[in-house]
Enzyme design. Structure first.
Site, PDB file in Angstrom:
ATOM      1  CD  GLN A   1       3.824   2.767  30.760  1.00  0.00           C
ATOM      2  OE1 GLN A   1       2.953   3.600  30.868  1.00  0.00           O
ATOM      3  NE2 GLN A   1       3.529   1.472  30.726  1.00  0.00           N
TER       4      GLN A   1
ATOM      5  N   GLY B   1      -2.473  -0.601  21.762  1.00  0.00           N
ATOM      6  CA  GLY B   1      -3.917  -0.662  21.514  1.00  0.00           C
ATOM      7  C   GLY B   1      -4.313  -0.037  20.182  1.00  0.00           C
TER       8      GLY B   1
ATOM      9  N   PRO C   1       2.782   6.776  26.283  1.00  0.00           N
ATOM     10  CG  PRO C   1       3.121   4.711  27.326  1.00  0.00           C
ATOM     11  CD  PRO C   1       3.554   6.146  27.372  1.00  0.00           C
TER      12      PRO C   1
ATOM     13  CG  ASP D   1      -4.632  -2.394  36.907  1.00  0.00           C
ATOM     14  OD1 ASP D   1      -5.761  -2.883  37.089  1.00  0.00           O
ATOM     15  OD2 ASP D   1      -4.468  -1.310  36.308  1.00  0.00           O
TER      16      ASP D   1
ATOM     17  CG  ASP E   1      -7.983   0.396  32.884  1.00  0.00           C
ATOM     18  OD1 ASP E   1      -7.720   1.516  33.356  1.00  0.00           O
ATOM     19  OD2 ASP E   1      -7.844  -0.658  33.534  1.00  0.00           O
ATOM     20  CB  SER E   2      -5.641   4.641  28.455  1.00  0.00           C
ATOM     21  OG  SER E   2      -6.360   5.816  28.727  1.00  0.00           O
ATOM     22  CB  THR E   3      -1.420   6.005  31.083  1.00  0.00           C
ATOM     23  OG1 THR E   3      -1.184   5.812  29.688  1.00  0.00           O
ATOM     24  CG2 THR E   3      -0.804   4.838  31.826  1.00  0.00           C
TER      25      THR E   3
ATOM     26  CD  GLU F   1      -0.448  -2.661  29.771  1.00  0.00           C
ATOM     27  OE1 GLU F   1      -1.453  -2.270  30.370  1.00  0.00           O
ATOM     28  OE2 GLU F   1       0.521  -1.921  29.475  1.00  0.00           O
TER      29      GLU F   1
HETATM   30  N1  SAM Z   1      -6.705   3.398  36.160  1.00  0.00           N
HETATM   31  C1  SAM Z   1      -5.528   3.941  35.677  1.00  0.00           C
HETATM   32  C2  SAM Z   1      -5.436   5.427  35.621  1.00  0.00           C
HETATM   33  O1  SAM Z   1      -6.241   6.073  35.001  1.00  0.00           O
HETATM   34  O2  SAM Z   1      -4.530   5.949  36.248  1.00  0.00           O
HETATM   35  C3  SAM Z   1      -5.065   3.272  34.459  1.00  0.00           C
HETATM   36  C4  SAM Z   1      -4.520   1.933  34.847  1.00  0.00           C
HETATM   37  S1  SAM Z   1      -3.780   0.908  33.709  1.00  0.00           S
HETATM   38  C5  SAM Z   1      -2.386   0.451  34.703  1.00  0.00           C
HETATM   39  C6  SAM Z   1      -3.161   1.847  32.374  1.00  0.00           C
HETATM   40  C7  SAM Z   1      -2.349   0.962  31.424  1.00  0.00           C
HETATM   41  O3  SAM Z   1      -2.455   1.460  30.087  1.00  0.00           O
HETATM   42  C8  SAM Z   1      -0.866   0.878  31.736  1.00  0.00           C
HETATM   43  O4  SAM Z   1      -0.542  -0.415  32.169  1.00  0.00           O
HETATM   44  C9  SAM Z   1      -0.180   1.224  30.409  1.00  0.00           C
HETATM   45  O5  SAM Z   1       0.963   0.436  30.146  1.00  0.00           O
HETATM   46  C10 SAM Z   1      -1.298   0.968  29.422  1.00  0.00           C
HETATM   47  N2  SAM Z   1      -1.147   1.660  28.137  1.00  0.00           N
HETATM   48  C11 SAM Z   1      -0.718   2.924  27.929  1.00  0.00           C
HETATM   49  N3  SAM Z   1      -0.689   3.200  26.614  1.00  0.00           N
HETATM   50  C12 SAM Z   1      -1.133   2.093  25.964  1.00  0.00           C
HETATM   51  C13 SAM Z   1      -1.333   1.779  24.606  1.00  0.00           C
HETATM   52  N4  SAM Z   1      -1.058   2.653  23.637  1.00  0.00           N
HETATM   53  N5  SAM Z   1      -1.805   0.538  24.290  1.00  0.00           N
HETATM   54  C14 SAM Z   1      -2.090  -0.361  25.282  1.00  0.00           C
HETATM   55  N6  SAM Z   1      -1.891  -0.109  26.589  1.00  0.00           N
HETATM   56  C15 SAM Z   1      -1.436   1.102  26.936  1.00  0.00           C
END
Ligand code: SAM
Length: 283
Positions: free
Chosen positions: A31, A139, A163, A86, A156-158, A106
């Site tokens: 990313q 995940g 992804p 994070d 706690d995903s994007t 993650e």
């Molecule tokens: N609070 C935040 C928001 O809603 O904007 C989310 C924060 S956190 C940084 C989101 C994390 O999910 C990212 O670090 C990303 O790399 C991770 N992520 C995304 N897809 C994923 C997956 N399939 N499996 C595990 N982690 C994932």
């Protein structure tokens, strides 16, 4: 001319931040990662141009996804945080002495390493807590293959693009349901209903076949613009969301944690949904 960052989440509306200093930018990894300093929100982390965390308001999001299910359940020992690179969710979860083990799953190792060094106040040492385990994996794959059981799964995903998309699928929710203890709870960030209303409807439909209790609660997070953010809730038991709500004040007094947003009164109130959000729930 001052530099502004403009978020690209919606094609018809956006928010902008005045950048006082750009601290980091990397492209070409899993990313695109950027970090900049702002006058109003402190350090702002973006992934693929979308705001993830600001040091100014992250406490709201992290407290509400961690403390609401933990106090509603009453005895959470094992936790899985999916995403959350994070470290803020781990920080809040690990404030609870009842939590014996928390695994962070993650997908992007660069986010963990980057946040550990450039946003240390967010994880606040949580990565080094002996109860914490870090797994770098998708995940979806982790949940399909693990044989562990969890009292709490925090997704706690994007957003459901890139992804993070797989973390909003029925296949993933079904695997979460299999990995949950009898009174266990799954919570997730479920978008901003005013702008992303379909996320509520889709999540409800995809979870309903696999859980006895499916619902939502809300929190107001300034940088997740558009009004309330919805937080999804699912459990095999209705007890935590019904009986649990009557107990939370006593549980908070018996085992308090330091918070800036969460209070037991707010916990109860968060489940009162505005009608425009209720109307997005098919049931
Ligand atoms: N609070 C935040 C928001 O809603 O904007 C989310 C924060 S956190 C940084 C989101 C994390 O999910 C990212 O670090 C990303 O790399 C991770 N992520 C995304 N897809 C994923 C997956 N399939 N499996 C595990 N982690 C994932």
């Amino acid at each position: 001319m001052s530099d502004w960052f403009r978020e690209s989440l919606y094609d018809h509306w956006s928010q902008s931040f005045l950048i006082s200093r750009e601290l980091y930018r990397s492209q070409g990894g899993m990313q695109d990662i950027a970090l900049f300093e702002t006058p109003g929100f402190g350090r702002v982390l973006t992934l693929d141009g979308i705001i993830q965390v600001t040091t100014g308001d992250e406490f709201i999001y992290h407290e509400m996804l961690a403390h609401v299910p933990i106090y509603a359940h009453g005895a959470v020992r094992s936790v899985c945080v999916v995403g959350g690179g994070d470290g803020g969710m781990l920080r809040e979860v690990l404030k609870h002495r009842s939590v014996e083990h928390a695994v962070l799953v993650e997908i992007d190792a660069a986010v963990v390493e980057f946040c550990r060094s450039h946003m240390p106040t967010v994880s606040a040492g949580a990565f080094d807590d002996p109860r914490c385990e870090i797994v770098i994996a998708d995940g979806l794959k982790f949940m399909a293959e693990t044989d562990r059981k969890f009292d709490l799964i925090v997704i706690d995903s994007t957003d459901p693009i890139g992804p993070g998309g797989v973390l909003f699928t029925e296949a993933f929710y079904k695997d979460c349901a299999r990995r949950l203890t009898a009174e266990g709870i799954v919570v997730n960030q479920n978008g901003v209903p005013f702008l992303q209303g379909e996320e509520i409807t889709d999540t409800w439909r995809r979870r309903r076949p696999h859980f006895a209790d499916v619902g939502f609660y809300v929190a107001a997070v300034p940088t997740y613009v558009g009004g309330f953010m919805a937080l999804g809730w699912a459990s095999h038991s209705t007890r935590p969301r019904t009986e649990g709500l009557d107990q939370i004040h006593a549980r908070f007094v018996a085992a308090p944690v330091a918070t800036r947003y969460y209070t037991p009164d707010l916990h109860r109130a968060a489940f009162a949904l505005p009608r425009y959000i209720q109307e997005l729930i098919p049931g």
